[in-house]
Motif scaffolding. Structure first.
Motif, mmCIF file in Angstrom:
data_model
loop_
_atom_site.group_PDB
_atom_site.id
_atom_site.type_symbol
_atom_site.label_atom_id
_atom_site.label_comp_id
_atom_site.label_asym_id
_atom_site.label_seq_id
_atom_site.Cartn_x
_atom_site.Cartn_y
_atom_site.Cartn_z
ATOM 1 N N GLY A 27 14.991 0.851 2.856
ATOM 2 C CA GLY A 27 14.137 1.794 3.213
ATOM 3 C C GLY A 27 12.669 1.363 2.682
ATOM 4 O O GLY A 27 11.842 2.250 2.301
ATOM 5 N N ALA A 28 12.627 0.260 2.049
ATOM 6 C CA ALA A 28 11.327 -0.206 1.289
ATOM 7 C C ALA A 28 10.338 -0.058 2.511
ATOM 8 O O ALA A 28 10.356 -0.329 3.493
ATOM 9 C CB ALA A 28 11.432 -1.621 0.870
ATOM 10 N N THR A 29 9.331 0.511 2.049
ATOM 11 C CA THR A 29 7.894 0.693 2.796
ATOM 12 C C THR A 29 6.915 -0.341 2.745
ATOM 13 O O THR A 29 6.299 -0.713 3.797
ATOM 14 C CB THR A 29 7.140 1.817 2.450
ATOM 15 N N HIS A 30 7.223 -1.292 1.811
ATOM 16 C CA HIS A 30 6.597 -2.492 1.614
ATOM 17 C C HIS A 30 7.191 -3.735 1.051
ATOM 18 O O HIS A 30 7.598 -3.377 0.093
ATOM 19 C CB HIS A 30 5.039 -2.221 0.732
ATOM 20 N N THR A 31 7.008 -4.752 1.344
ATOM 21 C CA THR A 31 7.393 -5.905 1.004
ATOM 22 C C THR A 31 6.766 -6.926 0.907
ATOM 23 O O THR A 31 6.150 -7.317 1.962
ATOM 24 C CB THR A 31 8.822 -6.390 1.762
ATOM 25 N N LEU A 47 8.706 -2.285 -2.402
ATOM 26 C CA LEU A 47 8.019 -1.072 -3.149
ATOM 27 C C LEU A 47 8.802 0.148 -2.091
ATOM 28 O O LEU A 47 8.595 -0.165 -0.522
ATOM 29 C CB LEU A 47 6.911 -0.878 -2.937
ATOM 30 N N LYS A 48 9.028 1.218 -2.464
ATOM 31 C CA LYS A 48 9.187 2.360 -1.656
ATOM 32 C C LYS A 48 8.389 3.434 -1.954
ATOM 33 O O LYS A 48 8.399 3.755 -3.300
ATOM 34 C CB LYS A 48 10.737 2.950 -1.768
ATOM 35 N N LEU A 49 7.431 3.865 -1.216
ATOM 36 C CA LEU A 49 6.214 4.889 -1.661
ATOM 37 C C LEU A 49 6.586 6.102 -0.893
ATOM 38 O O LEU A 49 7.064 6.394 0.224
ATOM 39 C CB LEU A 49 5.053 4.299 -1.153
ATOM 40 N N ASP A 50 6.160 7.031 -1.679
ATOM 41 C CA ASP A 50 6.169 8.437 -1.091
ATOM 42 C C ASP A 50 4.713 9.050 -1.326
ATOM 43 O O ASP A 50 4.184 9.375 -2.428
ATOM 44 C CB ASP A 50 7.089 9.358 -1.941
ATOM 45 N N GLY A 51 3.859 8.941 -0.155
ATOM 46 C CA GLY A 51 2.553 9.052 -0.421
ATOM 47 C C GLY A 51 1.858 7.931 -0.972
ATOM 48 O O GLY A 51 1.872 6.644 -0.726
ATOM 49 N N ASP A 52 1.197 8.190 -2.209
ATOM 50 C CA ASP A 52 0.834 7.211 -2.844
ATOM 51 C C ASP A 52 1.203 7.074 -4.110
ATOM 52 O O ASP A 52 0.820 6.073 -5.108
ATOM 53 C CB ASP A 52 -0.666 7.329 -3.177
#
Length: 146
Positions: A27-31, A47-52
Motif C-alpha cells: 500500500g505504499a503511496t510513493h516508492t 512511503l505511505k502517506l495520509d494527506g501530507d
C-alpha cells in the motif's frame, strides 16, 4: 575513542545488523530507488502517506553498514512527520554530514555525525536521504494522498 563515539559506533552497528523498518510496504503511496554506482549500494524507499503525513516508511536494498544504518535510522525518524518536516530533516542531515555539526532535531541520527570525516563513506550515508529527497519531490508534485 570517547564514550560518545563508542555509543555512536554501537548504534550504527546495531542498525546495520538489525535494520528497523526493512522490507516491503504494501500500500505504499510513493516508492523511489537510489543507487550508488561507485560502491554498489542500492536502496528502495517506500512511503505511505495520509494527506501530507508519513504514516509508514520502509526500505529494502543492499549496502554497507553505514548505508543500511542510515536508511534504518531515517525510516524510524520519518514516521509521523509531515512532508515539510521530512524535507527539513533531510536538509539538516545532509548539512551535518557535510560539516559535522548536528542539529538538535536529528535525535539518534547524530550517530552518523562522524561520517563527515570519512569522505569515501559520505555517499553511503546520504544515499537513503537523496532517495527521500526524490520521493518528497514526487509527493509534492502529485499532491496529498488519502
Amino acid at each position: 575513542m570517547s564514550t560518545l563515539e563508542n555509543l555512536y559506533k554501537q548504534v550504527i552497528l546495531d542498525h546495520s545488523r538489525r535494520p528497523r523498518h526493512f522490507g516491503e510496504l504494501p500500500g505504499a503511496t510513493h516508492t523511489e530507488t537510489g543507487h550508488n554506482p561507485s560502491c554498489g549500494d542500492r536502496v528502495q524507499l517506500m512511503l505511505k502517506l495520509d494527506g501530507d503525513v508519513i504514516v509508514e516508511a520502509r526500505f529494502t536494498g543492499k549496502g554497507c553498514a553505514i548505508s543500511v544504518a542510515s536508511a534504518s535510522l531515517m525510516t524510524s525518524a520519518l514516521r509521523g512527520r509531515t512532508l515539510a518536516q521530512a524535507a527539513e530533516m533531510e536538509r539538516a542531515f545532509t548539512q551535518m554530514i557535510r560539516t559535522g555539526q548536528p542539529a538538535a532535531e536529528l535525535g539518534d541520527l547524530v550517530a552518523l555525525q562522524g561520517v563527515h570525516t570519512l569522505h569515501t563513506r559520505v555517499k553511503c550515508a546520504t544515499l537513503p536521504w537523496q532517495t527521500l529527497d526524490v520521493a518528497l519531490r514526487q509527493a509534492a508534485a502529485t499532491g496529498p494522498q488519502d
